[in-house]
Every structure is written in structure tokens, then in C-alpha cells.
Design a protein around this motif. Structure first.
Motif, PDB file in Angstrom:
ATOM      1  N   LEU A 181       6.871  -2.375   9.291  1.00  0.00           N
ATOM      2  CA  LEU A 181       6.487  -1.047   9.753  1.00  0.00           C
ATOM      3  C   LEU A 181       6.613  -0.049   8.616  1.00  0.00           C
ATOM      4  N   SER A 182       5.563   0.784   8.437  1.00  0.00           N
ATOM      5  CA  SER A 182       5.588   1.829   7.420  1.00  0.00           C
ATOM      6  C   SER A 182       5.884   3.172   8.075  1.00  0.00           C
ATOM      7  N   GLY A 197       4.053   5.637   8.110  1.00  0.00           N
ATOM      8  CA  GLY A 197       2.825   6.113   8.746  1.00  0.00           C
ATOM      9  C   GLY A 197       2.592   5.512  10.115  1.00  0.00           C
ATOM     10  N   GLY A 198       3.419   4.540  10.525  1.00  0.00           N
ATOM     11  CA  GLY A 198       3.313   3.946  11.853  1.00  0.00           C
ATOM     12  C   GLY A 198       2.541   2.649  11.912  1.00  0.00           C
ATOM     13  N   ALA A 199       1.985   2.213  10.776  1.00  0.00           N
ATOM     14  CA  ALA A 199       1.194   0.980  10.753  1.00  0.00           C
ATOM     15  C   ALA A 199       2.040  -0.186  10.255  1.00  0.00           C
ATOM     16  N   MET A 200       1.682  -1.376  10.715  1.00  0.00           N
ATOM     17  CA  MET A 200       2.293  -2.596  10.188  1.00  0.00           C
ATOM     18  C   MET A 200       1.515  -2.982   8.932  1.00  0.00           C
ATOM     19  N   VAL A 201       2.200  -3.056   7.802  1.00  0.00           N
ATOM     20  CA  VAL A 201       1.533  -3.319   6.525  1.00  0.00           C
ATOM     21  C   VAL A 201       2.196  -4.492   5.819  1.00  0.00           C
ATOM     22  N   ARG A 259     -12.157  11.141  10.418  1.00  0.00           N
ATOM     23  CA  ARG A 259     -12.136   9.674  10.449  1.00  0.00           C
ATOM     24  C   ARG A 259     -13.404   9.132  11.087  1.00  0.00           C
ATOM     25  N   LYS A 304       4.544  -8.677   7.327  1.00  0.00           N
ATOM     26  CA  LYS A 304       4.200  -7.376   7.873  1.00  0.00           C
ATOM     27  C   LYS A 304       5.474  -6.590   8.187  1.00  0.00           C
ATOM     28  N   SER A 350       0.857  -1.191   0.000  1.00  0.00           N
ATOM     29  CA  SER A 350       0.000   0.000   0.000  1.00  0.00           C
ATOM     30  C   SER A 350       0.889   1.235   0.000  1.00  0.00           C
ATOM     31  N   GLU A 382      -9.120  13.531  13.397  1.00  0.00           N
ATOM     32  CA  GLU A 382      -9.816  12.478  14.130  1.00  0.00           C
ATOM     33  C   GLU A 382     -11.316  12.525  13.855  1.00  0.00           C
TER      34      GLU A 382
END
Length: 462
Positions: A87-88, A90-94, A431, A85, A38, A428
Motif C-alpha cells: 500500500l502506498s 496515495g491509496g494504491a497497491m504498488v 482524468r 504489492k 513508482s 476527476e
């Protein structure tokens, strides 16, 4: 032409002197390469390789996962080590494809081969751009081939090249304009061949007079291309602000630029289009600015997609001291980084490192109703009222106050003397509103399906 600016906005310290005169330097990675699936707006890409496969520069690692999606292309040669998986930024595991770089840089057949775009059809050009994995390289990451395929090509009046680079400290687009102006104009000529009624506008803020002059000289004799000098103001490079400043046309969150007869793409995206269509090179690189007062040698770097941020910092000379704040992207809209063990993606734009975190060092106090946020908002919103809705989590009120029109530019937070986290609150709430709308739509769909099933059952009984 248009009014060359917009209402609202701010004038932060631009910090561009640190890196703007540093020519682009190409870096070669030594470690593992990580390719998130992504790296764009839309559906994640779908892997085409498996663990143990040998891959080459220019090879498609993953195909587009839907209409709004984009392939992922390999930037080195080597062996697929894992699909796992990671770490990106953006802080998410992708989900990501991990490649063990063999340092050989062996490319696929035909990589770098010259091609005459004038002999290609519109469909062929769009498919080349799609297969090259090109997305908006200014940070948003919207798949470019989708922009090049609007419902009616005859209704596109302007193709706008965004060379504003209004975010403070960022200078990679400026270096692109100074070092590869022919490719920017060449890429624009390629896309203009798709749209018979469109005029090309190359838009540059007037704090970059050298770029304005150079692009103007290179565009001489091009009847369908004009270089537009814009007033320097943040967020002049915002899509809505750019369209209004150059054409006087307005769009909102329910519209696409194409609805106003415009298409907007970043300057480096034009370079990527030229390289894909005219040089048979898919998107395998990114131009990054690495800067800030904590960086030993600020500069602009051409790096392969998938390269590790820490490796880039090391090759760029490292830090002067321990930075209190590191940001992926610009200081106004970027994302704080807590680890540098993340890969370069298509939507990466810079690594900023500062010895002192000036934002967190300032305490937040109560709103004093000064109205500075209202004056600064480029979307003519009332941030004070939106924040009240955000604090009470009143999504209905937030929507009524046009909160979904917020472009999250950070102007309100920047000018607020109370240092309230306005932009974060609005992100926030947006979202939250989107989640509620999605849930409502799914509920309605389920109810309609149930009603249809009940009706069918009753008809069968009859």
C-alpha cells in the motif's frame, strides 16, 4: 525582476508556528523498509535485486524504467525480503521492494566521498543526478535529470529555486533553508554550471524573513545568484505562479517551464543535488514535517526513504488523541490517509494530523453564484461553469472552458461558502479527459496501422 506575486490565490491560516522553530531531527527505523518502484512521475523503476540479496546503503535497488523515470536507492543495509504489492500513501497497491533492516547501515564503497563539481562535465553531472535517483522533492516527483537536459541549454535564462513553501503547516523547506543554506546555494551553483546563460533565483515568501536574510547573506558575492522575497499567498509556490511572479513569463498545460526559458526545482532538491554531486550521496532520505493539533510533539524529521509512517509518528511522540483526519502532504493539495502502514517515498512531504475534520463537518449546499471561486482562481478560470460541466460529465465543455489548465490547488474549494467539492470534481474530469484522449490516440494509431496494412496488401496483389 518580476512582479513578485500573481493574480488570485488565497490566504489560509498557515499553522507554521507549530513546527517552524523545531530543528530537523534524524530518525532511525527499526522495522521493515518498503521501497515502491513508482516514487516519481513517469515509468516505474525496474528491480535489480532479488529475494535473499544482501543490500547496502546507497545501492541501486531498481533502475530507471524509461527516459522519464528514476532509480530507487536503498537507505539501509539488510536483506531483500520480498518484491510484492504494498500500500502506498496515495491509496494504491504498488510494486515494492521490501528490505529487512539489519541496523548496521553499511554503505557502498565511495558513499560520502568528496567530489569537485568544477572538474565534471555537464554530462557527468546530469548522469550523477540521474543515478542518485533525484526527483523534485516538493511533491511532484518529476525526475530531475530530465529537467537538467532541455533541448537547448543556451535558452535557459533562469534556474528558479522554489523556497516558497506556501502550503499551510509545512516547514521542512524552511528548516532546510535555515540549517543547510550552504548546500542549497552549492546545489544551485552546480546546476548553474550546466547552463551558461542562466541566473539563479532563490525564491522565498516574505513570511520567512529569517530565511530571506540568511540566504541573502550566504549568496553575497555570487554574481549569478539572487534571493527574491515573494508576497505571501497560496499557491505562490506553484510552478506557473512562481515563474510569473519572478519573471513575468507565462506557461500553460501544453508547455514546459523550459519553453519559457525557466527551470524550477524545490529547495531540498538543491540540497539533494549538492549531496549527490559533491558528497557522493544518492537520494536516500527525506525531510518531513509532522504536525497538526493531534500531534504530541510537532517537528521536522530527517527519515530514510522506505520508513513506515506509523513508526515516524511513534518516534515523534505519538498523538494527543484520536485524530479525525490525517493527511499526507499539505491541507490544500494533500491526500487523506486512512492507514499509517505506508512507506515514506521521494514525493512525501509531511504527515498532518488533526483532532477535528473541519471540512467534512460542514455540509455542502447549492452554489449561490457569489463569484468568490472566480476571484481566487490563480489560473483565471471560471470554476462555477467548470463544475456544471463536471456534474454532467461533459468533457468537451470542460475542455472548451480550459478545465485542463486547472492546477488542482484547492483555492476554489477553500473560498466556496457552499463548501462544494470543486477541486475534487475537476481532478476527476481531468482524468476523464486524459483517458478519452488516450483512447482516441490509440484508436487513431490502430486505424493508421490497419490502413497501412491494407495498402501494403493491395500493392502486393498488384
Amino acid at each position: 525582476m518580476g512582479v513578485t506575486t500573481f493574480k488570485g490565490g488565497v490566504h489560509p491560516y498557515d499553522g507554521k508556528d507549530l513546527a517552524k522553530d523545531q530543528a530537523i531531527v534524524e530518525l532511525k527505523p527499526q522495522g521493515l523498509m518498503v521501497y515502491p518502484l513508482s516514487q516519481h512521475i513517469g515509468a516505474p523503476a525496474k528491480p535489480l535485486v532479488a529475494k535473499g540479496d544482501r543490500v547496502l546503503v546507497g545501492q541501486k535497488l531498481a533502475e530507471a524504467g524509461g527516459f522519464i523515470s528514476s532509480p530507487v536507492i536503498c537507505s539501509v543495509s539488510g536483506t531483500v525480503k520480498a518484491i510484492e504489492k504494498r500500500l502506498s500513501a496515495g491509496g494504491a497497491m504498488v510494486d515494492a521492494i521490501v528490505v529487512d533492516n539489519d541496523q548496521q547501515y553499511e554503505a557502498i564503497e565511495g558513499f560520502g566521498q568528496a567530489r569537485d563539481y568544477t572538474k565534471l562535465s555537464r554530462e557527468e553531472i546530469v548522469n550523477i543526478v540521474k543515478d542518485a535517483g533525484i526527483v523534485g522533492l516538493g511533491g511532484a516527483g518529476f525526475p530531475t535529470h530530465v529537467k537538467l537536459a532541455p533541448k537547448d541549454i543556451n535558452k535557459i535564462d533562469y534556474f528558479i529555486v522554489n523556497g516558497a513553501e506556501c502550503e499551510p503547516f509545512l516547514t521542512s523547506d524552511y528548516r532546510d533553508m535555515m540549517e543547510t543554506p550552504e548546500k542549497i546555494i552549492g546545489g544551485l551553483k552546480v546546476v548553474l554550471s550546466i547552463f551558461p546563460n542562466a541566473k539563479g533565483l532563490i525564491c522565498i515568501e516574505d513570511n520567512k524573513p529569517e530565511a530571506v536574510k540568511l540566504l541573502s547573506e550566504k549568496a553575497q558575492g555570487e554574481s549569478k545568484i539572487e534571493v527574491v522575497s515573494l508576497k505571501t499567498k497560496y499557491p505562490q509556490g506553484g510552478e506557473r505562479q512562481l515563474i510569473f511572479a519572478t519573471t513575468g513569463r507565462k506557461i500553460n498545460s501544453s508547455m514546459l517551464p523550459a519553453d519559457a526559458g525557466c527551470i524550477v526545482d524545490n529547495a531540498d532538491t538543491m540540497v539533494a543535488i549538492y549531496e549527490a554531486v559533491c558528497e557522493s550521496k544518492p537520494l536516500v532520505r527525506k525531510i518531513l514535517t509532522v504536525t497538526g493539533d493531534a500531534v504530541a510533539k510537532p517537528g521536522n524529521f530527517k527519515v530514510p526513504l522506505g520508513m513506515n509512517y506509523q513508526e515516524i509518528i511513534d518516534q515523534a511522540g505519538g498523538f494527543k488523541g484520536d485524530p479525525e483526519k490525517i493527511i499526507c502532504g499539505g491541507p490544500m493539495m494533500g491526500i487523506p490517509l486512512f492507514k499509517l502502514d505506508v512507506p515514506v517515498a521521494k514525493n512525501s512531504s509531511s504527515i498532518l494530523a488533526f483532532l477535528h475534520d473541519q471540512v467534512s463537518a460542514q455540509p455542502t449546499t447549492a452554489c449561490i453564484n457569489c463569484g468568490r471561486c472566480v476571484e481566487a482562481c490563480p489560473e483565471n478560470l471560471i470554476p462555477t461553469m467548470l463544475m456544471k460541466a463536471a456534474l454532467s460529465k461533459d468533457t468537451e465543455k470542460f475542455s472548451t472552458l480550459y478545465g485542463m489548465e486547472c492546477i488542482e490547488c484547492g483555492c476554489c474549494s477553500y473560498v466556496c461558502p457552499a463548501k462544494r467539492p470543486l477541486t475534487q470534481g475537476f481532478k476527476e474530469m481531468k482524468r476523464r479527459v486524459n483517458a478519452e484522449r488516450k483512447a482516441a490516440a490509440e484508436k487513431k494509431k490502430a486505424e493508421e496501422a490497419k490502413a497501412a496494412e491494407t495498402k501494403t496488401t493491395e500493392e502486393v496483389k498488384k
